[in-house]
Design a protein around this motif. Structure first.
Motif, PDB file in Angstrom:
ATOM      1  N   THR A 199       3.053   8.889  -2.063  1.00 24.90           N
ATOM      2  CA  THR A 199       4.167   7.902  -2.328  1.00 24.90           C
ATOM      3  C   THR A 199       3.487   6.878  -3.032  1.00 24.90           C
ATOM      4  O   THR A 199       2.687   6.134  -2.572  1.00 24.90           O
ATOM      5  CB  THR A 199       4.721   7.300  -1.013  1.00 24.90           C
ATOM      6  N   TYR A 200       4.114   6.861  -4.231  1.00 21.79           N
ATOM      7  CA  TYR A 200       3.778   5.589  -5.041  1.00 21.79           C
ATOM      8  C   TYR A 200       4.458   4.179  -4.784  1.00 21.79           C
ATOM      9  O   TYR A 200       5.425   4.216  -4.292  1.00 21.79           O
ATOM     10  CB  TYR A 200       3.855   5.897  -6.494  1.00 21.79           C
ATOM     11  N   SER A 201       3.660   3.160  -5.285  1.00 23.61           N
ATOM     12  CA  SER A 201       4.416   1.802  -5.216  1.00 23.61           C
ATOM     13  C   SER A 201       4.287   0.945  -6.258  1.00 23.61           C
ATOM     14  O   SER A 201       3.314   1.320  -7.286  1.00 23.61           O
ATOM     15  CB  SER A 201       3.403   1.056  -3.905  1.00 23.61           C
ATOM     16  N   ARG A 205       4.822   3.228 -10.255  1.00 21.41           N
ATOM     17  CA  ARG A 205       5.932   4.194 -10.238  1.00 21.41           C
ATOM     18  C   ARG A 205       6.375   4.361 -11.517  1.00 21.41           C
ATOM     19  O   ARG A 205       6.660   5.521 -12.268  1.00 21.41           O
ATOM     20  CB  ARG A 205       7.275   3.558  -9.509  1.00 21.41           C
ATOM     21  N   LYS A 235      -0.966   2.670  -2.128  1.00 20.32           N
ATOM     22  CA  LYS A 235      -0.181   2.709  -0.748  1.00 20.32           C
ATOM     23  C   LYS A 235      -1.180   3.795   0.284  1.00 20.32           C
ATOM     24  O   LYS A 235      -1.215   4.890  -0.202  1.00 20.32           O
ATOM     25  CB  LYS A 235       1.149   3.274  -0.934  1.00 20.32           C
ATOM     26  N   GLU A 260       4.441  -4.005  -4.147  1.00 21.28           N
ATOM     27  CA  GLU A 260       3.742  -3.856  -3.048  1.00 21.28           C
ATOM     28  C   GLU A 260       3.930  -4.684  -1.779  1.00 21.28           C
ATOM     29  O   GLU A 260       2.903  -4.980  -1.050  1.00 21.28           O
ATOM     30  CB  GLU A 260       2.172  -3.820  -3.628  1.00 21.28           C
ATOM     31  N   GLU A 263       3.715  -3.721   1.722  1.00 26.92           N
ATOM     32  CA  GLU A 263       2.802  -2.909   2.204  1.00 26.92           C
ATOM     33  C   GLU A 263       1.424  -3.609   2.726  1.00 26.92           C
ATOM     34  O   GLU A 263       1.082  -4.506   2.297  1.00 26.92           O
ATOM     35  CB  GLU A 263       2.203  -1.770   0.724  1.00 26.92           C
TER      36      GLU A 263
END
Length: 428
Positions: A199-201, A205, A235, A260, A263
């Motif tokens: 999962t990218y943040s 992205r 992440k 972010e 996060e």
């Protein structure tokens, strides 16, 4: 006695956004954030008396760090050296120069031949002696396209085929590492790679989609390893949760942008200990230790027709913890006759913030009604613009997203299709 190590990644020292120059030192105020988080990491390693530190890549923002950034990183490495704690550093994509053959940003630490300091810039298998016994470390640095482009067989491959080839090479390398391991000794894979299921943040992205060669979690989770220490994705996440071995992105140690904001940032403290009930004879556990990363705060509100916009914004600020945070405000006005915003009053209310990233008026959300009427006649760029207008957190990425949309549009127009199946484009 368990073998314990600290796993961290993605320092990105040198990022200087959402801050200002300190006239007293001449340094950007955000340097303190990144250096402070790095100091926490090494404080923790020394306090917990770990056997090893594993850094999974991206020490700096670029592969050409300033002398100031190099000094700060070197000073902290010296602390580990003085504590007798080895560190293994895997080269990441931000550490790697575009030109083939140039030194990476961390090669200097290898060239100095410092005790207990190991830099992996090419796939390699190390065996280190620690205070709690030996450990095997398979290092897989960022797989660069540039290296393949120097080979005659690969230099003319399209990007997609090149990414596939890199994926195959990395998979083969991991399997080869596994065959070379001594099963009686703890082992880990340290890699700076993109995992397909991650999962990218934030900015990742837009920076990663369509560019990075990705590896499957099943490839990384080779059972020959006790732990897989990953870098590249900001992440924190375990891609193999509940199953051995853990396949873990420690995440970055400091927030970079508003993507972010929600996060937690930190590092992983890992323990490998003997367990006769386990098929491998060992069990691995880890805990996530958060850093005190700079907070990012978005205040988003809609100002009703009967409300004074300045007062509404000031009240929203008062209801939010903005102390020492990087703050932005996104507000929507529902009245065309509302008085202008008193920016000076708003900025006074924002005084406790570390930095004000913006006070951004948003368009009346009538575009949500238009979105329902999106049709084939609407261009991809127009549709994307309407979507971004309704999502303030994407405003700063508008240019990048539009660039990818234009490229996608171009590829759709150029794609060979049967006449009967030809898709409609905005130029039809």
């Amino acid at each position: 006695m368990p073998l314990r190590f600290l796993h961290f990644a993605d320092l990105h020292l040198g990022i200087e956004n959402y801050g200002r120059l300190d006239p007293g030192t001449g340094l950007h105020s955000r340097i303190r954030d990144f250096v402070g988080s790095l100091s926490f990491v090494f404080d923790l390693a020394i306090e917990r008396n770990v056997d090893l530190v594993v850094f999974a890549g991206d020490a700096y923002k670029t592969c050409d760090p300033t002398p100031t950034h190099q000094r700060e990183f070197a000073l902290h490495l010296r602390r580990l050296h003085q504590a007798g704690i080895p560190i293994v550093m895997v080269v990441g994509n931000h550490d790697t120069p575009v030109a083939f053959g140039k030194a990476t940003s961390v090669d200097i630490f290898s060239a100095l031949e410092l005790d207990n300091t190991y830099v992996i810039r090419r796939p390699d298998l190390l065996r280190l002696e620690t205070r709690s016994g030996p450990i095997q470390i398979a290092g897989l640095p960022w797989p660069t396209r540039g290296v393949l482009r120097t080979h005659e067989d690969f230099k003319n491959l399209p990007q997609e085929e090149l990414a596939t080839k890199i994926r195959e090479i990395c998979s083969t390398q991991i399997d080869e590492f596994a065959r070379q391991l001594d099963p009686g000794i703890p082992s880990l894979l340290a890699a700076h790679v993109a995992a397909a299921e991650a999962t990218y943040s934030g900015s990742e992205r837009t920076a990663i989609i369509g560019q990075d060669p990705t590896l499957l979690t099943g490839t990384l989770a080779n059972p020959a390893f006790d732990y897989v220490a990953l870098g590249h994705v900001h992440k924190h996440q375990d891609l193999h949760s509940g199953q051995p071995p853990p396949v873990v992105y420690s995440g970055s140690i400091e927030r970079i942008d508003f993507g972010e904001e929600k996060e937690e940032k930190g590092v992983c403290l890992v323990s490998i200990e003997d367990d006769p009930t386990s098929p491998t004879g060992r069990t691995t556990s880890f805990e996530f230790a958060p850093t005190d990363a700079r907070r990012f705060v978005t205040i988003q509100l809609e100002v009703l027709e009967e409300e004074d916009p300045t007062q509404a914004i000031v009240e929203a600020i008062a209801e939010t913890d903005i102390d020492d945070a990087i703050v932005r405000i996104a507000y929507t006005l529902h009245s065309e006759t509302a008085p202008p915003i008193n920016l000076e009053q708003v900025r006074q209310a924002l005084a406790p913030a570390f930095f004000v990233a913006g006070i951004l008026p948003q368009k009346e959300p009538t575009t949500r009604l238009r979105r329902a009427g999106v049709s084939e006649e609407m261009g991809l760029g127009d549709a994307l613009d309407r979507y971004i207008d309704n999502n303030p957190h994407l405003q700063e990425h508008r240019a990048t997203l539009q660039r990818y949309a234009d490229e996608l549009d171009r590829q759709i127009d150029l794609a060979p299709v049967d006449a009967g199946d030809r898709p409609h484009s905005h130029s039809d």
